[in-house]
Design a protein around this motif. Structure first.
Motif, PDB file in Angstrom:
ATOM      1  N   UNK A  26       1.985  -0.911  -7.516  1.00  0.00           N
ATOM      2  CA  UNK A  26       2.768  -1.923  -6.784  1.00  0.00           C
ATOM      3  C   UNK A  26       2.017  -2.469  -5.575  1.00  0.00           C
ATOM      4  N   UNK A  27       0.980  -1.777  -5.117  1.00  0.00           N
ATOM      5  CA  UNK A  27       0.169  -2.297  -4.012  1.00  0.00           C
ATOM      6  C   UNK A  27      -0.646  -3.505  -4.470  1.00  0.00           C
ATOM      7  N   UNK A  45       3.247   0.514   3.936  1.00  0.00           N
ATOM      8  CA  UNK A  45       1.816   0.509   4.210  1.00  0.00           C
ATOM      9  C   UNK A  45       1.148   1.820   3.859  1.00  0.00           C
ATOM     10  N   UNK A  46       1.953   2.917   3.785  1.00  0.00           N
ATOM     11  CA  UNK A  46       1.420   4.199   3.325  1.00  0.00           C
ATOM     12  C   UNK A  46       1.225   4.216   1.811  1.00  0.00           C
ATOM     13  N   UNK A  47       1.879   3.292   1.110  1.00  0.00           N
ATOM     14  CA  UNK A  47       1.787   3.267  -0.347  1.00  0.00           C
ATOM     15  C   UNK A  47       0.346   3.222  -0.812  1.00  0.00           C
ATOM     16  N   UNK A  48       0.027   4.076  -1.774  1.00  0.00           N
ATOM     17  CA  UNK A  48      -1.312   4.115  -2.336  1.00  0.00           C
ATOM     18  C   UNK A  48      -2.248   5.066  -1.629  1.00  0.00           C
ATOM     19  N   UNK A  49      -1.885   5.518  -0.433  1.00  0.00           N
ATOM     20  CA  UNK A  49      -2.727   6.438   0.319  1.00  0.00           C
ATOM     21  C   UNK A  49      -2.588   7.868  -0.180  1.00  0.00           C
ATOM     22  N   UNK A  50      -3.470   8.748   0.272  1.00  0.00           N
ATOM     23  CA  UNK A  50      -3.474  10.116  -0.242  1.00  0.00           C
ATOM     24  C   UNK A  50      -2.466  11.030   0.439  1.00  0.00           C
ATOM     25  N   UNK A  51      -1.890  11.919  -0.362  1.00  0.00           N
ATOM     26  CA  UNK A  51      -1.192  13.097   0.140  1.00  0.00           C
ATOM     27  C   UNK A  51      -2.155  14.251  -0.083  1.00  0.00           C
ATOM     28  N   UNK A  52      -2.498  14.975   0.989  1.00  0.00           N
ATOM     29  CA  UNK A  52      -3.588  15.938   0.965  1.00  0.00           C
ATOM     30  C   UNK A  52      -3.099  17.352   1.218  1.00  0.00           C
ATOM     31  N   UNK A  95       0.293  -5.416   1.824  1.00  0.00           N
ATOM     32  CA  UNK A  95      -0.837  -4.516   2.022  1.00  0.00           C
ATOM     33  C   UNK A  95      -0.397  -3.077   1.818  1.00  0.00           C
ATOM     34  N   UNK A  96      -1.357  -2.236   1.510  1.00  0.00           N
ATOM     35  CA  UNK A  96      -1.108  -0.820   1.315  1.00  0.00           C
ATOM     36  C   UNK A  96      -2.378  -0.050   1.589  1.00  0.00           C
TER      37      UNK A  96
END
Length: 328
Positions: free
Chosen positions: A78-79, A177-184, A61-62
């Protein structure tokens, strides 16, 4: 946590049960309003978190960011890599689950687009992408995702470096699990797609994380956002001359793979093809033919067009090289 709650309850009971205790009146306590960096963090989280989803593909999961109100999601390649039939499960912050179809991937930059299916016309909250002027070394950055399955987790740091390849480096805490999430940034704009951490021994977290820049992601989205949902398979990002790897000019030998046109990484292997017979698989990289290094997809196509009877392929897998004899 249970022990603390028990002690607080016990203390409260003691106060209530003690007779003849005078309780002096006091003015109400006025809490200060949130200010400065604290308020910025709150604002960013409130604005962006409704559009950050959890994505499950296979047993992994990601995270991902909703970038269009119709349900288009930006995440890592990769997610979704283990999605099998090109479908994933997407869970939104309000607890609803959807099926998502992978419509495009870019393995080199570790990006993927997922479109939510069967939404019945629902409109979703979104995260805007930052322009280049919204990405500066030294700025505060915020990461939202689902580390270890804990959805909606916020961490904060600074943008530490912008690499020559455009990758962003940050000290904001990133975990599996942070993979794919936004850097804001502090305006709540997506400046990067979180994708990796630096781990010297392969186990520990050094505190250095990486993200694909929004400027690269924007180009990927522009090229692929309108692609149709594929039927039963992951659609790949088109790359120059990539179809030539699957079917060469008439009567030319067919290797039976689709490769990334820039680095010759295998994206797909045709069942029953020459490539499948010799054991090539997704993620392998074709480095050389007959001990001559390949500089690009054109070299591979030129060789196939020469109609050879056999070839010696040099293949890279898990940072190891192997020579494989191919007979057409």
């Amino acid at each position: 946590m249970q022990i603390k709650r028990f002690l607080l309850c016990a203390a409260s009971f003691g106060l209530i049960a003690t007779p003849n205790m005078a309780i002096a009146s006091s003015p109400p306590i006025v809490l200060a309003q949130f200010q400065g960096e604290e308020q910025t963090s709150i604002n960013v989280y409130q604005a962006a978190s409704p559009a950050v989803v959890t994505i499950r593909a296979g047993r992994g999961s990601g995270s991902g960011s909703i970038i269009s109100a119709e349900g288009l999601i930006l995440t890592n390649e990769h997610v979704i890599r283990d999605s099998g039939n090109g479908q994933v499960t997407v869970r939104t912050p309000n607890g609803r689950s959807y099926t998502g179809a992978v419509i495009a991937t870019d393995r080199r930059n570790d990006l993927a687009l997922v479109r939510l299916l069967n939404t019945q016309g629902e409109r979703f909250p979104t995260i805007p992408l930052a322009n280049a002027d919204g990405i500066r070394v030294g700025q505060q950055v915020f990461a939202i995702g689902s580390p270890f399955g804990l959805s909606g987790t916020l961490t904060r740091g600074i943008l530490s470096r912008i690499g020559r390849d455009g990758d962003l480096q940050t000290d904001a805490s990133l975990n599996p699990g942070n993979s794919g999430g936004p850097l804001l940034n502090s305006r709540g704009e997506l400046i990067g797609v979180n994708k990796a951490i630096l781990s010297p021994d392969g186990r520990s977290n050094s505190g250095i994380g990486f993200a694909t820049s929004a400027t690269i992601a924007r180009d990927f989205i522009t090229q692929n956002a309108n692609r149709p949902v594929p039927s039963g398979a992951v659609a790949r990002q088109p790359t120059p001359s990539s179809p030539a790897q699957r079917s060469s000019t008439p009567n030319s030998p067919r290797l039976g793979v689709t490769v990334d046109g820039r680095n010759l990484t295998v994206l797909e292997v045709e069942p029953g093809s020459v490539a499948a017979t010799i054991g090539l698989r997704r993620g392998d990289r074709i480095v050389a033919i007959n001990q001559r290094r390949l500089t690009g997809v054109g070299d591979l196509q030129t060789f196939l067009d020469s109609r050879p009877n056999s070839a010696l392929l040099t293949v890279s897998r898990n940072n190891r090289l192997a020579n494989v004899r191919v007979r057409f």
